[in-house]
Write an enzyme that holds these catalytic residues in place. Structure first.
Site, short mmCIF file in Angstrom:
data_model
loop_
_atom_site.label_atom_id
_atom_site.label_comp_id
_atom_site.label_asym_id
_atom_site.label_seq_id
_atom_site.Cartn_x
_atom_site.Cartn_y
_atom_site.Cartn_z
N ALA A 156 0.80 -1.23 0.00
CA ALA A 156 0.00 0.00 0.00
C ALA A 156 0.83 1.28 0.00
CB ALA A 156 -0.93 0.00 1.22
N ARG A 183 2.90 2.49 -2.31
CA ARG A 183 3.02 3.23 -3.57
C ARG A 183 2.21 2.54 -4.67
NH1 ARG A 183 9.17 1.45 -5.46
NH2 ARG A 183 8.48 -0.33 -6.69
N VAL A 222 5.13 -9.87 3.22
CA VAL A 222 4.05 -10.85 3.04
C VAL A 222 4.55 -12.27 2.83
CG1 VAL A 222 2.34 -9.19 2.15
CG2 VAL A 222 3.83 -10.43 0.53
N ASN A 275 -2.26 -7.09 -3.09
CA ASN A 275 -1.70 -6.29 -4.19
C ASN A 275 -0.18 -6.33 -4.24
OD1 ASN A 275 -1.62 -3.71 -6.03
ND2 ASN A 275 -0.41 -3.21 -4.22
N SER A 315 -2.56 -10.24 -13.12
CA SER A 315 -2.02 -9.42 -14.22
C SER A 315 -2.49 -10.02 -15.53
CB SER A 315 -0.49 -9.43 -14.19
OG SER A 315 0.02 -8.86 -15.38
N TYR A 348 7.20 -14.27 -13.89
CA TYR A 348 6.17 -13.38 -13.34
C TYR A 348 4.78 -13.84 -13.79
CZ TYR A 348 3.53 -8.96 -12.88
OH TYR A 348 2.59 -8.00 -12.59
N ALA A 385 3.86 -16.74 -14.70
CA ALA A 385 3.51 -18.01 -14.04
C ALA A 385 3.00 -17.76 -12.62
CB ALA A 385 4.73 -18.93 -14.02
N LYS A 387 1.38 -15.13 -11.64
CA LYS A 387 0.06 -14.51 -11.75
C LYS A 387 -0.99 -15.52 -12.21
CE LYS A 387 1.23 -10.37 -10.35
NZ LYS A 387 0.72 -9.85 -9.07
N1 LIG Z 1 2.18 -1.79 -12.99
C1 LIG Z 1 1.68 -2.66 -13.83
O1 LIG Z 1 1.77 -2.47 -15.06
C2 LIG Z 1 0.99 -3.90 -13.34
C3 LIG Z 1 0.31 -4.68 -14.28
C4 LIG Z 1 -0.34 -5.82 -13.87
C5 LIG Z 1 -0.31 -6.20 -12.54
N2 LIG Z 1 0.37 -5.43 -11.64
C6 LIG Z 1 0.38 -5.90 -10.25
O2 LIG Z 1 -0.16 -4.89 -9.42
C7 LIG Z 1 0.45 -4.97 -8.13
C8 LIG Z 1 1.00 -3.61 -7.74
O3 LIG Z 1 1.96 -3.22 -8.73
P1 LIG Z 1 2.58 -1.76 -8.84
O4 LIG Z 1 2.76 -1.49 -10.30
O5 LIG Z 1 1.85 -0.81 -7.99
O6 LIG Z 1 4.04 -2.08 -8.24
P2 LIG Z 1 5.03 -1.21 -7.33
O7 LIG Z 1 6.35 -1.88 -7.48
O8 LIG Z 1 4.93 0.24 -7.67
O9 LIG Z 1 4.42 -1.45 -5.87
C9 LIG Z 1 4.44 -2.71 -5.27
C10 LIG Z 1 4.40 -2.54 -3.77
O10 LIG Z 1 4.47 -3.86 -3.18
C11 LIG Z 1 5.39 -3.80 -2.10
N3 LIG Z 1 5.99 -5.12 -1.83
C12 LIG Z 1 6.90 -5.78 -2.60
N4 LIG Z 1 7.29 -6.91 -1.98
C13 LIG Z 1 6.63 -6.96 -0.80
C14 LIG Z 1 6.61 -7.88 0.28
N5 LIG Z 1 7.40 -8.99 0.28
N6 LIG Z 1 5.81 -7.63 1.34
C15 LIG Z 1 5.05 -6.51 1.37
N7 LIG Z 1 5.01 -5.61 0.38
C16 LIG Z 1 5.80 -5.83 -0.70
C17 LIG Z 1 6.44 -2.80 -2.55
O11 LIG Z 1 7.22 -2.31 -1.46
C18 LIG Z 1 5.60 -1.74 -3.24
O12 LIG Z 1 5.17 -0.74 -2.35
C19 LIG Z 1 1.50 -6.07 -8.21
O13 LIG Z 1 0.97 -7.28 -7.73
C20 LIG Z 1 1.76 -6.16 -9.69
O14 LIG Z 1 2.26 -7.42 -10.06
C21 LIG Z 1 1.03 -4.29 -12.01
#
Ligand SMILES: NC(=O)c1ccc[n+]([C@@H]2O[C@H](COP(=O)([O-])OP(=O)(O)OC[C@H]3O[C@@H](n4cnc5c(N)ncnc54)[C@H](O)[C@@H]3O)[C@@H](O)[C@H]2O)c1
Length: 254
Positions: free
Chosen positions: A16, A18, A68, A94, A146, A159, A161, A163
């Protein structure tokens, strides 16, 4: 038809600090939820900023530094939130990582790290929150997968896999907990302009390419995911479970 209403009072969002998780936390607060915001301890400053935005909306924020991938941390944190906030009605899984690599070159360590955060992390949070939801016969779990899971592109095989694992876990868990009033759904974002999304795209040419293949001719913003999450966190999705919804502006792979 009824207005769209929250199903409870308290939501939990992982990752949460960012990006999409930050937007979803604020979007759920705006929808009426108090929000427990979880992220790595290294993201404390970011979590505090998300908390201020939630509090500015008149809702409560519970800041919980957590990894997590640690079962003991997840169990203790979920128990603490239930004790402090009185309930967990909605869970948004998330937190996720993406470090691109060709499968040929992927290290065992990176394979494990992706499965630990993206797949095991989802399972652990579900396992911790479900007993509470099942007792009160109500709860919503929303897993952020995703569109990578639908096909995948080179350098994201591992990645994708993870998802795909999230979507399958969503479908099966929905069947295992539906009788207790809990729904489990997934959202498959397309390319969203966060740190992860931008690192993943790399170049302006890549951005143009993905804008072209999207039906809506643009990439996504974190706030584009809020509406679908509110739907799954509302009374309007009472009869929807085990689903994975693409939220991607209509991307067709070429
Ligand atoms: N950005 C995209 O294009 C996109 C597309 C499809 C899916 N997603 C998915 O959406 C979600 C959020 O992505 P985003 O783009 O905001 O990524 P981001 O990297 O900006 O944010 C991810 C957040 O997860 C936290 N995090 C990472 N590992 C962690 C852990 N072990 N424990 C607790 N927190 C942890 C990070 O510190 C970060 O704040 C992810 O699951 C990502 O796979 C993103």
């Amino acid at each position: 038809m009824d207005m769209m209403k929250p199903i409870g009072r308290v939501a939990l969002v992982t990752g949460a600090g960012r990006g999409i998780g930050r937007s979803l936390s604020i979007g759920l607060a705006e929808f009426g939820y108090d929000v427990a915001i979880l992220d790595l301890a290294s993201q404390q400053a970011a979590l505090e900023e998300t908390a201020s935005a939630i509090e500015a909306l008149g809702r409560k924020a519970y800041i919980k530094p957590i990894d997590v991938t640690s079962k003991s941390e997840v169990d203790a944190t979920v128990a603490a939130i239930i004790a402090e906030a009185g309930s967990i009605d909605v869970v948004v899984n998330n937190a996720g990582i993406l470090k691109p690599s060709l499968l040929q070159d992927l290290s065992e360590q990176d394979w494990n790290a992706h499965f630990d955060v993206n797949a095991k992390g989802v399972l652990l949070v579900c396992q911790a929150a479900l007993p509470h939801m099942r007792v009160k016969k109500s709860g919503r779990i929303i897993n952020i997968a995703s569109i990578a899971a639908r096909q995948g592109v080179p350098t994201q095989g591992h990645y994708a896999a993870t998802k795909a694992a999230v979507i399958t876990l969503t479908r099966v868990l929905a069947q295992e907990v539906g009788m207790d009033g809990v729904t489990v759904n997934a959202i498959c974002p397309g390319i969203i302009l966060t740190e992860m999304g931008k690192n993943n795209l790399g170049s302006d040419e890549a951005i143009r390419h993905w804008e072209t293949v999207a039906a809506l001719k643009r990439l996504g913003y974190p706030d584009d995911i809020i509406g679908p999450v509110r739907f799954f966190a509302s009374n309007q999705s009472d009869f929807v479970t085990g689903q994975a919804l693409n939220v991607d502006g209509g991307i067709y792979y070429h």
